[in-house]
Write an enzyme that holds these catalytic residues in place. Structure first.
Site, PDB file in Angstrom:
ATOM      1  N   GLU A  78       0.818  -1.220   0.000  1.00 49.13           N
ATOM      2  CA  GLU A  78       0.000   0.000   0.000  1.00 49.13           C
ATOM      3  C   GLU A  78       0.848   1.265   0.000  1.00 49.13           C
ATOM      4  OE1 GLU A  78      -3.673   2.173   2.318  1.00 49.13           O
ATOM      5  OE2 GLU A  78      -2.726   0.475   3.289  1.00 49.13           O
ATOM      6  N   ASP A 105      -0.502  -5.202   3.075  1.00 48.99           N
ATOM      7  CA  ASP A 105      -0.979  -4.009   3.772  1.00 48.99           C
ATOM      8  C   ASP A 105      -0.244  -3.968   5.113  1.00 48.99           C
ATOM      9  OD1 ASP A 105      -2.272  -1.860   4.908  1.00 48.99           O
ATOM     10  OD2 ASP A 105      -4.241  -2.419   4.132  1.00 48.99           O
ATOM     11  N   ILE A 107      -0.216  -1.877   7.688  1.00 45.90           N
ATOM     12  CA  ILE A 107      -1.170  -1.695   8.793  1.00 45.90           C
ATOM     13  C   ILE A 107      -2.541  -1.470   8.163  1.00 45.90           C
ATOM     14  CG2 ILE A 107      -1.872  -0.466  10.883  1.00 45.90           C
ATOM     15  CD1 ILE A 107       0.881   0.701  11.153  1.00 45.90           C
ATOM     16  N   ASP A 108      -3.420  -2.428   8.283  1.00 47.08           N
ATOM     17  CA  ASP A 108      -4.797  -2.242   7.820  1.00 47.08           C
ATOM     18  C   ASP A 108      -5.608  -1.796   9.030  1.00 47.08           C
ATOM     19  OD1 ASP A 108      -6.837  -2.343   5.828  1.00 47.08           O
ATOM     20  OD2 ASP A 108      -7.672  -4.048   6.912  1.00 47.08           O
ATOM     21  N   THR A 110      -5.071   1.919   9.976  1.00 48.81           N
ATOM     22  CA  THR A 110      -4.160   2.960  10.486  1.00 48.81           C
ATOM     23  C   THR A 110      -4.881   3.960  11.381  1.00 48.81           C
ATOM     24  OG1 THR A 110      -2.752   2.760   8.529  1.00 48.81           O
ATOM     25  CG2 THR A 110      -2.524   4.771   9.808  1.00 48.81           C
ATOM     26  N   ASP A 233      -6.129  -4.818   0.850  1.00 54.16           N
ATOM     27  CA  ASP A 233      -7.108  -4.934   1.941  1.00 54.16           C
ATOM     28  C   ASP A 233      -7.736  -6.323   1.982  1.00 54.16           C
ATOM     29  OD1 ASP A 233      -7.079  -2.096   2.670  1.00 54.16           O
ATOM     30  OD2 ASP A 233      -8.169  -1.754   0.803  1.00 54.16           O
TER      31      ASP A 233
END
Length: 286
Positions: A78, A105, A107-108, A110, A233
């Site tokens: 990402e 990802d 940190i999905d 944030t 995601d």
């Protein structure tokens, strides 16, 4: 942490799955160590689309670990892509012919991380010629690691995950998200929310699509939909759900593929009913 019981995919002497698990766990623990220690928060696509130095550091850590083991593989992450839906689609298209593509990802969730709300995850998937063969979602707050391999089931800490048995919407706990795209995706998602809220047992919106999908796989949710997501995601979560007996499609009911942005994921039993409600509300985004 207990690793999965599945036999891993192996290239040479190296296991794709072991690398994915190890990488997600290391990134997750590093992220958790930074909780409450964020020096700077920037916005990307909108004022609701946040990025921190922790997102970037996590992606760098993940890239370095994967490339150490598989220097010939490609990585779509990402934070390496310009903000916005068009850029996401373009980046995926540019890499769609790669033999081995890791979709990451870092940190999905944030926004949750920034606020100290403990619902965020690391999502790592591996696609081989466009088909996802490994998916890992790690929740550092609960130390829960969800892992799936194509054709070999899905597990959470060594226990096989199975989707819920709910057979109708009225019995189902369903999740959605509120997209950062305030002008495009959000109004469509709100239409779906308005239509579905009276039809389901209840709605949830935790703020991490990858974790919502892991929860569908584990039977904690019976369904999830969201408009305007990106491959990073959804990729890992899609395999978790399929390997747990559930179903993933776009919001029109077409089979899931990496380019799908409007996602519908369920235990399979409520899939058609949920899809029809979204279509009836003009909330598929398609």
């Amino acid at each position: 942490m207990v690793e999965s019981k599945v036999e891993p995919f192996v290239v040479g002497s190296k296991s794709f799955t072991a690398v994915a698990i190890n990488t997600a766990a290391k990134a997750g623990q590093w992220i958790k160590s930074k909780l409450g220690d964020i020096n700077r928060v920037d916005t990307k696509y909108s004022s609701q689309d946040l990025v921190t130095e922790v997102d970037k550091g996590s992606e760098k850590l993940i890239r370095n670990l994967i490339m150490t083991h598989f220097p010939d593989h490609s990585i779509l992450g990402e934070e390496g892509v310009e903000p916005g839906p068009e850029a996401s689609a373009k980046a995926l298209q540019a890499m769609s012919d790669e033999e081995y593509l890791w979709i990451v990802d870092p940190i999905d969730g944030t926004t949750n991380f920034v606020h100290g709300f403990p619902f965020y995850s690391v999502s790592i998937a591996l696609a081989h010629k466009g088909e996802i063969i490994v998916g890992v979602v790690y929740d550092p707050s609960r130390d829960e690691l969800f892992v799936a391999e194509k054709g070999k089931g899905a597990y959470m800490h060594g226990n096989k995950t199975k989707v819920s048995l709910d057979s109708k919407l009225s019995e189902s706990l369903v999740a959605t998200g509120f997209p950062a795209d305030r002008d495009g995706a959000l109004p469509i998602n709100l239409k779906g929310t308005l239509a579905l809220a009276p039809k389901v047992r209840n709605l949830r919106s935790g703020g991490s699509a990858a974790l919502h999908m892991a929860y569908v796989a584990a039977g904690r949710l019976s369904g999830f939909w969201e408009i305007g997501l990106s491959a990073w995601d959804v990729a890992a979560g899609s395999l978790l759900i399929q390997e747990s007996g559930g179903k993933v499609s776009d919001t029109a009911g077409n089979p899931y593929r990496l380019a799908v942005r409007n996602v519908l994921a369920t235990n399979g039993q409520i899939h058609d009913e949920l899809q029809q409600e979204l279509a009836g509300a003009g909330a598929t985004g398609l």
